[in-house]
Scaffold this motif. Structure first.
Motif, short mmCIF file in Angstrom:
data_model
loop_
_atom_site.label_atom_id
_atom_site.label_comp_id
_atom_site.label_asym_id
_atom_site.label_seq_id
_atom_site.Cartn_x
_atom_site.Cartn_y
_atom_site.Cartn_z
N LYS A 162 0.85 -1.11 -0.05
CA LYS A 162 -0.05 0.04 0.11
C LYS A 162 0.81 1.33 -0.05
O LYS A 162 0.55 2.22 -0.64
N SER A 181 -2.92 8.28 7.06
CA SER A 181 -3.60 7.12 6.68
C SER A 181 -4.52 7.16 5.61
O SER A 181 -4.72 6.28 4.86
N TYR A 182 -5.13 8.54 5.54
CA TYR A 182 -5.98 8.70 4.24
C TYR A 182 -5.33 8.31 2.88
O TYR A 182 -6.24 8.14 1.90
N HIS A 184 -3.32 6.10 2.29
CA HIS A 184 -2.93 4.64 1.90
C HIS A 184 -3.71 3.47 2.68
O HIS A 184 -3.81 2.27 2.51
N ASP A 185 -4.34 3.87 3.57
CA ASP A 185 -5.50 3.12 4.42
C ASP A 185 -4.70 2.20 5.36
O ASP A 185 -5.10 0.88 5.52
N TRP A 237 -10.58 10.13 8.63
CA TRP A 237 -10.11 8.97 8.48
C TRP A 237 -10.23 7.91 9.54
O TRP A 237 -10.73 7.08 9.86
N TYR A 241 -12.42 4.78 10.61
CA TYR A 241 -11.67 3.51 11.07
C TYR A 241 -12.01 2.94 12.40
O TYR A 241 -12.44 1.93 12.42
N ARG A 244 -15.68 1.65 12.37
CA ARG A 244 -15.51 0.29 11.48
C ARG A 244 -15.16 -0.85 12.47
O ARG A 244 -15.73 -1.92 12.65
#
Length: 249
Positions: A162, A181-182, A184-185, A237, A241, A244
């Motif tokens: 990533k 992180s936004y 590449h997640d 983000w 996360y 989630r």
């Protein structure tokens, strides 16, 4: 689990210090010759830094040293993908904590759940969200701002892929990229206790001094707007996360 220490070949004193520290801990490792940005990037990397974007939205280009640091980490991400196994990446301006061996030995099992783990101390002002307390005394936290420091972390091939896939253009320093992180997640997870810390007598010599130049008023405005955007994007983000993972527990 392979452990790589990024080090400029000419930085002999640092190399000896690393050898002494890690030999005392009976830790196997390899030196990875850092890219000296002052000598230029290899052809396949030379076009990646986006100087026009940097001037417009950050006020200055990446320094040769910052480009060298990014390149060094980028090449190790590629190495991780090639090996198809997690690796530890350290920069040579570290010292091990008393927990170093325990953390390194624990990383392979932690990587069954987490693709990126910061193993250096985090700035005291950075807020973390508790993710897991392990039965053997470790904590895994998600740092809500992981944009400072690439002195020590470990990654899986999934995270490395990533990072590589989202590094077609280098718009910021590598620690900012990893922490935002936004892009590449990959969440900014960290392990407590830490394995390494930043000694007060040593700073990175792969990077170099930033020369400040006069910034046009419009670029100052764009820089501030970009700063607000990046902070907001990271906050959003993180929020998504955490929501989630709450739903999956």
């Amino acid at each position: 689990m392979k452990l790589y220490v990024i080090n400029l070949a000419r930085a002999v004193e640092r190399r000896e210090r690393v050898k002494q520290c890690l030999s005392q801990l009976n830790v196997d490792f390899e030196f990875f010759d850092a890219v000296d940005g002052g000598e230029g990037l290899r052809p396949e990397l030379a076009s990646k830094p986006n100087d026009a974007y940097r001037i417009r939205y950050r006020g200055r280009v990446l320094t040769p040293g910052e480009k060298g640091v990014y390149a060094s980490h980028f090449l190790l991400w590629q190495k991780c993908i090639e090996l198809n196994e997690p690796i530890v990446i350290l920069e040579d301006d570290f010292l091990p904590t008393q927990f170093f061996n325990q953390v390194i030995e624990r990383l392979p099992s932690l990587h069954e759940k987490y693709d990126y783990l910061r193993i250096e101390a985090q700035d005291s002002h950075v807020e973390g969200a508790m993710i897991e307390n392990t039965h053997d005394g470790f904590q895994v936290v998600m740092w809500k701002d992981n944009r400072g420091g690439t002195r020590g972390y470990s990654i899986t091939p999934s995270a490395a892929k990533k990072f590589v896939e989202n590094s077609d253009e280098w718009l910021c320093a590598v620690d900012n990229f990893i922490g935002e992180s936004y892009w590449h997640d990959v969440p900014g997870m960290g392990v407590i206790p830490y394995a390494v810390f930043n000694p007060s007598d040593m700073e990175s010599n792969v990077q170099n001094i930033i020369v400040r130049s006069k910034i046009r008023v419009m670029n100052k405005i764009l820089r501030e707007l970009n700063r607000v955007y990046r902070g907001s994007a990271l906050w959003l983000w993180n929020l998504r996360y955490l929501r989630r993972i709450d739903k999956t527990e």
